[in-house]
Design a protein around this motif. Structure first.
Motif, PDB file in Angstrom:
ATOM      1  N   ASN A   7       6.128   1.346  -2.119  1.00  0.00           N
ATOM      2  CA  ASN A   7       5.400   1.134  -0.872  1.00  0.00           C
ATOM      3  C   ASN A   7       6.271   1.594   0.300  1.00  0.00           C
ATOM      4  O   ASN A   7       7.365   1.058   0.508  1.00  0.00           O
ATOM      5  CB  ASN A   7       5.056  -0.356  -0.711  1.00  0.00           C
ATOM      6  CG  ASN A   7       4.030  -0.816  -1.722  1.00  0.00           C
ATOM      7  OD1 ASN A   7       2.939  -0.279  -1.807  1.00  0.00           O
ATOM      8  ND2 ASN A   7       4.391  -1.815  -2.518  1.00  0.00           N
ATOM      9  N   LYS A   8       5.786   2.526   1.072  1.00  0.00           N
ATOM     10  CA  LYS A   8       6.644   3.183   2.056  1.00  0.00           C
ATOM     11  C   LYS A   8       6.931   2.345   3.303  1.00  0.00           C
ATOM     12  O   LYS A   8       7.692   2.765   4.165  1.00  0.00           O
ATOM     13  CB  LYS A   8       6.039   4.533   2.462  1.00  0.00           C
ATOM     14  CG  LYS A   8       6.025   5.536   1.318  1.00  0.00           C
ATOM     15  CD  LYS A   8       5.805   6.958   1.789  1.00  0.00           C
ATOM     16  CE  LYS A   8       7.081   7.532   2.392  1.00  0.00           C
ATOM     17  NZ  LYS A   8       6.961   8.978   2.632  1.00  0.00           N
ATOM     18  N   HIS A   9       6.350   1.127   3.364  1.00  0.00           N
ATOM     19  CA  HIS A   9       6.688   0.231   4.471  1.00  0.00           C
ATOM     20  C   HIS A   9       7.688  -0.845   4.038  1.00  0.00           C
ATOM     21  O   HIS A   9       8.168  -1.612   4.870  1.00  0.00           O
ATOM     22  CB  HIS A   9       5.424  -0.475   4.991  1.00  0.00           C
ATOM     23  CG  HIS A   9       4.944  -1.553   4.079  1.00  0.00           C
ATOM     24  ND1 HIS A   9       4.361  -1.296   2.851  1.00  0.00           N
ATOM     25  CD2 HIS A   9       4.988  -2.908   4.182  1.00  0.00           C
ATOM     26  CE1 HIS A   9       4.051  -2.431   2.260  1.00  0.00           C
ATOM     27  NE2 HIS A   9       4.425  -3.436   3.053  1.00  0.00           N
ATOM     28  N   ASP A  10       7.991  -0.909   2.742  1.00  0.00           N
ATOM     29  CA  ASP A  10       8.749  -2.022   2.173  1.00  0.00           C
ATOM     30  C   ASP A  10      10.224  -1.657   2.023  1.00  0.00           C
ATOM     31  O   ASP A  10      10.628  -0.991   1.071  1.00  0.00           O
ATOM     32  CB  ASP A  10       8.142  -2.400   0.814  1.00  0.00           C
ATOM     33  CG  ASP A  10       8.768  -3.648   0.215  1.00  0.00           C
ATOM     34  OD1 ASP A  10       9.819  -4.099   0.705  1.00  0.00           O
ATOM     35  OD2 ASP A  10       8.197  -4.186  -0.763  1.00  0.00           O
ATOM     36  N   ASN A  11      11.045  -2.093   2.977  1.00  0.00           N
ATOM     37  CA  ASN A  11      12.488  -1.871   2.884  1.00  0.00           C
ATOM     38  C   ASN A  11      13.223  -3.158   2.495  1.00  0.00           C
ATOM     39  O   ASN A  11      14.426  -3.292   2.713  1.00  0.00           O
ATOM     40  CB  ASN A  11      13.041  -1.332   4.206  1.00  0.00           C
ATOM     41  CG  ASN A  11      12.844  -2.307   5.358  1.00  0.00           C
ATOM     42  OD1 ASN A  11      12.206  -3.344   5.217  1.00  0.00           O
ATOM     43  ND2 ASN A  11      13.388  -1.964   6.527  1.00  0.00           N
ATOM     44  N   VAL A  12      12.462  -4.108   1.939  1.00  0.00           N
ATOM     45  CA  VAL A  12      13.025  -5.401   1.537  1.00  0.00           C
ATOM     46  C   VAL A  12      13.231  -5.460   0.031  1.00  0.00           C
ATOM     47  O   VAL A  12      14.314  -5.802  -0.453  1.00  0.00           O
ATOM     48  CB  VAL A  12      12.100  -6.554   1.990  1.00  0.00           C
ATOM     49  CG1 VAL A  12      12.638  -7.884   1.504  1.00  0.00           C
ATOM     50  CG2 VAL A  12      11.942  -6.542   3.502  1.00  0.00           C
ATOM     51  N   ASN A  13      12.190  -5.119  -0.720  1.00  0.00           N
ATOM     52  CA  ASN A  13      12.259  -5.183  -2.179  1.00  0.00           C
ATOM     53  C   ASN A  13      12.877  -3.917  -2.766  1.00  0.00           C
ATOM     54  O   ASN A  13      12.755  -2.838  -2.186  1.00  0.00           O
ATOM     55  CB  ASN A  13      10.857  -5.381  -2.755  1.00  0.00           C
ATOM     56  CG  ASN A  13      10.285  -6.739  -2.391  1.00  0.00           C
ATOM     57  OD1 ASN A  13      10.790  -7.757  -2.831  1.00  0.00           O
ATOM     58  ND2 ASN A  13       9.234  -6.744  -1.576  1.00  0.00           N
ATOM     59  N   PRO A  14      13.523  -4.035  -3.920  1.00  0.00           N
ATOM     60  CA  PRO A  14      14.081  -2.847  -4.577  1.00  0.00           C
ATOM     61  C   PRO A  14      12.988  -2.041  -5.270  1.00  0.00           C
ATOM     62  O   PRO A  14      11.852  -2.496  -5.413  1.00  0.00           O
ATOM     63  CB  PRO A  14      15.050  -3.461  -5.604  1.00  0.00           C
ATOM     64  CG  PRO A  14      14.452  -4.804  -5.924  1.00  0.00           C
ATOM     65  CD  PRO A  14      13.831  -5.281  -4.646  1.00  0.00           C
ATOM     66  N   LEU A  15      13.359  -0.853  -5.719  1.00  0.00           N
ATOM     67  CA  LEU A  15      12.438  -0.035  -6.508  1.00  0.00           C
ATOM     68  C   LEU A  15      11.986  -0.824  -7.737  1.00  0.00           C
ATOM     69  O   LEU A  15      12.732  -1.629  -8.260  1.00  0.00           O
ATOM     70  CB  LEU A  15      13.124   1.252  -6.949  1.00  0.00           C
ATOM     71  CG  LEU A  15      13.394   2.303  -5.873  1.00  0.00           C
ATOM     72  CD1 LEU A  15      14.269   3.413  -6.437  1.00  0.00           C
ATOM     73  CD2 LEU A  15      12.105   2.882  -5.335  1.00  0.00           C
ATOM     74  N   PRO A  16      10.771  -0.626  -8.211  1.00  0.00           N
ATOM     75  CA  PRO A  16       9.783   0.361  -7.752  1.00  0.00           C
ATOM     76  C   PRO A  16       8.860  -0.134  -6.645  1.00  0.00           C
ATOM     77  O   PRO A  16       8.036   0.637  -6.148  1.00  0.00           O
ATOM     78  CB  PRO A  16       8.980   0.648  -9.013  1.00  0.00           C
ATOM     79  CG  PRO A  16       8.991  -0.671  -9.738  1.00  0.00           C
ATOM     80  CD  PRO A  16      10.352  -1.266  -9.486  1.00  0.00           C
TER      81      PRO A  16
END
Length: 521
Positions: free
Chosen positions: A78-87
């Motif tokens: 998800n291109k807004h999610d800089n909190v959770n790691p991949l994927p």
């Protein structure tokens, strides 16, 4: 390699050997031509694989969806999610995407793209298309760059195709065999590069250019430029409703395209009469523009485009898979995924892979930093307009004009940010243009804030001070299903401007129906 498929395809090599009588007599090589014995109407990728097994082998590698570069890759996070790691998320994400696209389908889901072989599968499952209804809520135009079936659709329906509903075609194609592939670029009988894109055909017609007269190297770039571009869905006042159009008649830079959108629309909003817009942002009531993915427009006057380096030169490097014949790699991917940086070292032969990769990542790091700043100033612009529009105290004498001005700068600032955000190289295709566009985005959005502050006699200025993340937190969760829950719309100040969707069952899972189709009367 030719022996492997000679029973299926007769290959006629034109100009295979050119006698050179001297250095001054060098002749440009002639491209081989083929007689594949495929039907000219063949669109199934697997059928081409029988004729060109090595090419097809590399094409299937577009299924790879686990390798990342520093700022991108093929994991569909998800291109807004800089909190959770991949994927689910990634460190280099933009947290305000759902805020900035609020009220538009992009706010429900926006993921990093996987390989072209996933084109149909992914669009069938994206939350931007309504899976909770018989109607998808978006036109069939959305199929334009997802499938090899487009020529069949256009032949059958003509310009009536575009305005049909997306969901009408959910079950019309094979998710793999009809995904973006061979006939998006090649004629089945001869493998000549072909023009399949209707909007590009129309643009070349306006230019007075014939496909047969275009130099081959330009064609190699236009193959990608059929889809990796900015486009919009045409209003019926200007031609076939919902037909995709490339807004290039003013030029390829964001200022040119923004000027184009000052017309070609049906807006009746005061101050924006006759302009094109994609949606109205519910928080600021600004008529907005959504940029798509302007790789072609960014590349064309960048350092590589200006030097005549085609998209294929970097993204389809030559390989020898059978130890003999050199072929173009049909896994369309980032040169950064190759530890040897072979695509770059075709020209930069004196540089090490480490140096070349460092140059790319250094450019992307600088562009991404400015991208995040531009994003935050754009959020502040919407918030300033919201507060100024709801301000009930003494207002400026030219309040209405200032609010129009604030919305104009907000619209322009966000479009310039989105022009770089939606472009898939993180600025590397044209570093100068990317940084210049983001600098202007920040300036335009700040002018929007200033106009809104002046409209309220500077009263709201103190309310806009401080960290934007505290003032307007990023919206991390938002979807069509959540839009059916009134409680969800009370979890963020901005979400309160939306009206809940009616409760509905999910109708579609990919191209499979989950509930019976309604009986036809």
């Amino acid at each position: 390699m030719l022996k492997k498929f000679s029973a299926v395809a007769g290959v006629i090599v034109v100009g295979a050997a050119i006698a050179l009588t001297g250095c001054s007599d060098a002749v440009e090589p002639v491209t081989p031509t083929y007689k594949t014995n495929l039907d000219k109407a063949e669109i199934r990728n697997s059928e081409f694989g029988k004729v060109f097994p090595l090419h097809y082998q590399t094409y299937l590698r577009n299924d790879e969806d686990k390798i990342m570069t520093e700022y991108g890759g093929s994991v569909p996070y998800n291109k807004h999610d800089n909190v959770n790691p991949l994927p689910k998320g990634y460190k280099h994400a933009q947290p305000y995407l759902k805020n900035l696209w609020l009220g538009y389908a992009f706010s429900f889901e926006y993921r990093a793209a996987r390989g072209h072989t996933y084109a149909i599968e992914d669009i069938l499952n994206i939350d931007r298309i309504n899976r909770y209804s018989e109607k998808g809520g978006l036109p069939s135009t959305c199929w334009n760059c997802k499938t090899t079936m487009m020529p069949e659709f256009i032949e059958k329906y003509g310009d009536d195709f575009w305005k049909k509903d997306f969901n009408e075609f959910r079950q019309a194609m094979d998710v793999k065999d009809h995904a973006i592939g061979c006939t998006n670029c090649h004629e089945a009988e001869t493998m000549e590069l072909q023009l399949y894109s209707e909007p590009l055909k129309e643009f070349l017609k306006v230019q007075g250019r014939e496909w047969k007269d275009i130099p081959r190297n330009e064609k190699r770039a236009l193959m990608c430029g059929q889809c990796h571009v900015e486009y919009y869905f045409q209003k019926p006042e200007f031609g076939a409703a919902q037909r995709p159009v490339f807004p290039w008649t003013e030029g390829y830079d964001p200022e040119n395209i923004y000027t184009y959108y000052k017309g070609h629309g049906d807006s009746k909003i005061k101050g924006f009469e006759g302009q094109f817009y994609d949606w109205i942002h519910p928080v600021s009531q600004t008529p907005m523009l959504k940029a798509q993915h302007p790789e072609y427009e960014t590349w064309i006057n960048g350092p590589h485009g200006s030097a005549g380096v085609s998209c294929a030169d970097c993204h389809m490097t030559y390989k020898r898979l059978d130890g003999k014949k050199k072929i173009s790699d049909h896994q369309w991917t980032s040169p950064l995924k190759d530890p040897d940086m072979a695509a770059c070292r075709q020209c930069h032969t004196d540089k090490t892979p480490e140096y070349l990769k460092g140059r790319v990542v250094d450019t992307q790091e600088k562009v991404f930093a400015q991208l995040l700043i531009a994003q935050e100033v754009s959020v502040r612009a919407h918030e300033a307009i919201r507060r100024a529009s709801e301000y009930t105290g003494p207002k400026s004498a030219d309040y209405d004009d200032l609010m129009i001005e604030a919305r104009e700068w907000c619209r322009k600032g966000q479009f310039f940010w989105d022009y770089v955000s939606a472009e898939n190289s993180v600025g590397f295709h044209n570093p100068t243009k990317a940084l210049d566009t983001l600098a202007k985005s920040q300036q335009f959005s700040q002018k929007s804030v200033d106009a809104a502050v002046r409209a309220s006699n500077f009263t709201i200025a103190k309310d806009l001070a401080g960290d934007i993340k505290t003032l307007v937190p990023p919206i991390m969760e938002h979807s069509r299903e959540l839009m059916m829950d009134p409680a969800h719309l009370q979890t963020h100040e901005w979400l309160k401007y939306l009206k809940p969707f009616p409760k509905a069952q999910q109708v579609w899972d990919g191209n499979k129906r989950l509930i019976p189709a309604p009986e036809k009367s």
